[in-house]
Write a protein that holds these residues in place. Structure first.
Motif, mmCIF file in Angstrom:
data_model
loop_
_atom_site.group_PDB
_atom_site.id
_atom_site.type_symbol
_atom_site.label_atom_id
_atom_site.label_comp_id
_atom_site.label_asym_id
_atom_site.label_seq_id
_atom_site.Cartn_x
_atom_site.Cartn_y
_atom_site.Cartn_z
ATOM 1 N N ARG A 28 0.830 -1.212 0.000
ATOM 2 C CA ARG A 28 0.000 0.000 0.000
ATOM 3 C C ARG A 28 0.861 1.256 0.000
ATOM 4 N N MET A 29 1.940 1.232 0.758
ATOM 5 C CA MET A 29 2.836 2.389 0.802
ATOM 6 C C MET A 29 3.489 2.631 -0.554
ATOM 7 N N LEU A 30 3.867 1.557 -1.235
ATOM 8 C CA LEU A 30 4.464 1.697 -2.567
ATOM 9 C C LEU A 30 3.483 2.323 -3.553
ATOM 10 N N LEU A 31 2.241 1.836 -3.525
ATOM 11 C CA LEU A 31 1.264 2.269 -4.518
ATOM 12 C C LEU A 31 0.687 3.646 -4.220
ATOM 13 N N ARG A 32 0.809 4.123 -2.983
ATOM 14 C CA ARG A 32 0.273 5.435 -2.629
ATOM 15 C C ARG A 32 1.281 6.561 -2.846
ATOM 16 N N ASN A 33 2.533 6.207 -3.059
ATOM 17 C CA ASN A 33 3.589 7.199 -3.192
ATOM 18 C C ASN A 33 3.612 7.735 -4.620
ATOM 19 N N GLY A 34 3.440 9.055 -4.773
ATOM 20 C CA GLY A 34 3.397 9.651 -6.101
ATOM 21 C C GLY A 34 4.675 9.448 -6.889
ATOM 22 N N GLU A 35 5.829 9.645 -6.237
ATOM 23 C CA GLU A 35 7.102 9.459 -6.932
ATOM 24 C C GLU A 35 7.284 8.002 -7.348
ATOM 25 N N GLN A 36 6.817 7.081 -6.493
ATOM 26 C CA GLN A 36 6.919 5.667 -6.837
ATOM 27 C C GLN A 36 6.089 5.353 -8.077
ATOM 28 N N LEU A 38 5.295 7.384 -10.427
ATOM 29 C CA LEU A 38 5.968 7.976 -11.586
ATOM 30 C C LEU A 38 7.039 7.045 -12.117
ATOM 31 N N LEU A 39 7.833 6.473 -11.224
ATOM 32 C CA LEU A 39 8.926 5.595 -11.619
ATOM 33 C C LEU A 39 8.429 4.238 -12.111
ATOM 34 N N THR A 40 7.445 3.693 -11.408
ATOM 35 C CA THR A 40 7.065 2.309 -11.672
ATOM 36 C C THR A 40 6.017 2.150 -12.766
ATOM 37 N N VAL A 41 5.198 3.170 -12.979
ATOM 38 C CA VAL A 41 4.098 3.023 -13.929
ATOM 39 C C VAL A 41 4.178 4.029 -15.075
ATOM 40 N N ILE A 42 4.240 5.301 -14.732
ATOM 41 C CA ILE A 42 4.076 6.344 -15.746
ATOM 42 C C ILE A 42 5.260 6.376 -16.708
ATOM 43 N N LEU A 75 13.066 -2.374 -17.339
ATOM 44 C CA LEU A 75 13.095 -1.069 -16.688
ATOM 45 C C LEU A 75 12.087 -1.017 -15.544
ATOM 46 N N ALA A 76 10.920 -1.615 -15.729
ATOM 47 C CA ALA A 76 9.909 -1.637 -14.676
ATOM 48 C C ALA A 76 10.417 -2.391 -13.447
ATOM 49 N N VAL A 77 11.106 -3.507 -13.676
ATOM 50 C CA VAL A 77 11.685 -4.255 -12.557
ATOM 51 C C VAL A 77 12.714 -3.410 -11.823
ATOM 52 N N MET A 78 13.586 -2.743 -12.571
ATOM 53 C CA MET A 78 14.610 -1.915 -11.942
ATOM 54 C C MET A 78 13.991 -0.748 -11.174
ATOM 55 N N SER A 79 12.970 -0.112 -11.739
ATOM 56 C CA SER A 79 12.370 1.052 -11.083
ATOM 57 C C SER A 79 11.751 0.680 -9.748
ATOM 58 N N THR A 80 11.185 -0.515 -9.644
ATOM 59 C CA THR A 80 10.535 -0.938 -8.402
ATOM 60 C C THR A 80 11.518 -1.551 -7.420
ATOM 61 N N ALA A 81 12.278 -2.559 -7.891
ATOM 62 C CA ALA A 81 13.148 -3.307 -6.981
ATOM 63 C C ALA A 81 14.369 -2.505 -6.558
ATOM 64 N N PHE A 82 14.863 -1.622 -7.424
ATOM 65 C CA PHE A 82 16.064 -0.853 -7.082
ATOM 66 C C PHE A 82 15.738 0.580 -6.691
ATOM 67 N N VAL A 128 1.512 -6.837 -15.900
ATOM 68 C CA VAL A 128 0.175 -6.979 -16.488
ATOM 69 C C VAL A 128 -0.193 -5.722 -17.275
ATOM 70 N N LEU A 129 0.020 -4.552 -16.675
ATOM 71 C CA LEU A 129 -0.325 -3.294 -17.349
ATOM 72 C C LEU A 129 0.479 -3.113 -18.632
ATOM 73 N N LEU A 130 1.797 -3.297 -18.543
ATOM 74 C CA LEU A 130 2.651 -3.094 -19.718
ATOM 75 C C LEU A 130 2.368 -4.125 -20.805
ATOM 76 N N THR A 131 2.035 -5.338 -20.405
ATOM 77 C CA THR A 131 1.716 -6.377 -21.383
ATOM 78 C C THR A 131 0.447 -6.027 -22.145
ATOM 79 N N VAL A 132 -0.564 -5.543 -21.430
ATOM 80 C CA VAL A 132 -1.818 -5.144 -22.093
ATOM 81 C C VAL A 132 -1.560 -4.013 -23.085
ATOM 82 N N ILE A 133 -0.768 -3.023 -22.662
ATOM 83 C CA ILE A 133 -0.453 -1.896 -23.552
ATOM 84 C C ILE A 133 0.341 -2.374 -24.767
#
Length: 255
Positions: A28-36, A38-42, A75-82, A128-133
């Protein structure tokens, strides 16, 4: 009603329940953080859509989306895990959150496990999101799903170890600056958007040993070229995972 119905029962909850509760909180903390977000999704989404729709970078023969999607997944893995984990954990350490959690019944290794599980949950949502896109843009994946899973798991372990190492040894402000700088440098030089063969030969040999290059190239070999199992890239990621997690366990400071 017996006399002992409301008798307090002091003690810690079962370990599995504690890890599950901490994992849900961390997610929940990860998904509520605006900067997170930006890095992980946008950012990954924008890069995938923009470079697939506009011929800015020469990605070789075939559709651009077939080249770009594996790199953006890496890149998505790196943005979240690192990047995201390093910044969040660094500030938790600065504000004394980790110190207080370390004094709770939740063991320190269980706290790190919960953080890792939260990263994996977030990555599942990203993939899932990136695969759909990507499918909407005309992506045609192939190859072995097991190889993709192994690459993503080892990539997560490698980047998670490096992120925790940074968060546990540097000041929070230094972690914020360094993590974002590394993210930008690896975005450009890690084979995510720009193919590694566009760089000089001497540079290629060095860049190919980076975890982001191994993950993006491994995913590309499987998903774009149909390779069975990219053992070389898996080996590079395994080495980074062992070194990163081992160094994080050895040098991480909780205060």
């Amino acid at each position: 009603m017996s006399a002992g119905t409301y008798t307090p029962r002091p003690g810690a909850a079962p370990l599995g329940r504690m890890i599950a509760a901490q994992t849900a909180l961390e997610t929940r903390m990860l998904l509520r953080n605006g900067e997170q977000l930006l890095l992980t999704v946008i950012i990954p989404t924008l890069l995938l859509v923009l470079f697939s729709a506009v011929d800015i970078v020469d990605t070789g023969a075939g559709e651009s989306v077939d080249f770009l999607t594996p790199g953006v997944l890496a890149l998505a893995v790196m943005s979240t895990a690192f990047t995201g984990q390093a910044i969040a954990t660094g500030f938790e350490r600065r504000y004394g959150v980790l110190k207080r959690l370390a004094a709770s019944p939740l063991p320190r290794w269980a706290l790190m496990t919960a953080k890792t599980l939260a990263v994996l949950v977030t990555e599942v949502l990203q993939v899932v999101l990136l695969t759909v896109i990507a499918f909407a843009l005309g992506w045609s994946p192939q190859g072995n799903p097991l190889a993709v899973l192994l690459l993503l798991v080892l990539g997560t372990a490698a980047f998670s170890g490096l992120g925790l190492l940074m968060a546990g040894t540097l000041k929070a402000e230094a972690t914020l600056a360094a993590a974002n700088l590394v993210f930008l440098l690896l975005l450009v030089g890690g084979g995510v958007i720009v193919p590694l063969d566009k760089f000089p030969d001497a540079v290629q040999s060095v860049l190919g040993l980076l975890p982001i290059a191994a993950l993006s190239d491994g995913l590309r070999d499987v998903l774009q070229h149909g390779a069975a199992m990219p053992w070389g890239d898996l080996g590079v990621l395994a080495v980074w995972a062992v070194l990163g997690l081992g160094a994080a366990a050895r040098f991480f400071r909780w205060e």
